[in-house]
Design a protein around this motif. Structure first.
Motif: not given
Length: 145
Positions: A30-40, A101-109
């Motif tokens: 989860r990217h830092s700008g998201q709710h509960q961001g900077d988490c797997w 599986p690929t991060g289609r929204e730019g999210q690392p997997l």
């Protein structure tokens, strides 16, 4: 079939515990700008109006990861209240899918073994499931399967 209807006042979310042939599970960051961001987190997303948890998860996995998944059994269901919102989570097992599986929204997997997961690196609402998965992996019955 389990009841996956959301409770009033809760945001309903369906998520997948996607397990590969070596016992690793797929996590999304989860990217830092998201709710509960900077988490797997376990991949998934919110239910749309009129959508079942299974339908939402199938849609979200296609949109976010580019895979077509066979949704397995409901593993865990819980409600969690954050200070700013309440969520009801439905976690399903996924062992079969088509596509890579690929991060289609730019999210690392990341593919990680359950034993290596650190609950504090997940949103608070996911930590109970992480602990449950780790207990199941350590149980004698899990070793016989």
């Amino acid at each position: 079939m389990p009841n996956t209807a959301p409770e009033p006042g809760y945001i309903a979310v369906a998520a997948a515990v996607i397990v590969d042939g070596t016992g690793r599970c797929l996590l999304s960051y989860r990217h830092s700008g998201q709710h509960q961001g900077d988490c797997w987190e376990f991949p998934g997303g919110k239910l749309e109006p009129g959508e079942s948890a299974e339908q939402a998860l199938r849609r979200e996995l296609h949109e976010e990861l580019g895979i077509t998944a066979e949704i397995g059994p409901l593993l865990h269901q819980q409600q969690h209240r954050y200070s700013d919102k309440s969520v009801q989570l439905f976690f399903f097992q996924v062992e079969r899918w088509r596509g890579e599986p690929t991060g289609r929204e730019g999210q690392p997997l990341s593919w990680q073994h359950v034993a290596a997961l650190k609950p504090e690196q997940f949103p608070a609402a996911n930590r109970e499931l992480v602990a449950q998965l780790q207990r199941a992996e350590r149980s004698p019955s899990a070793a016989r399967d």
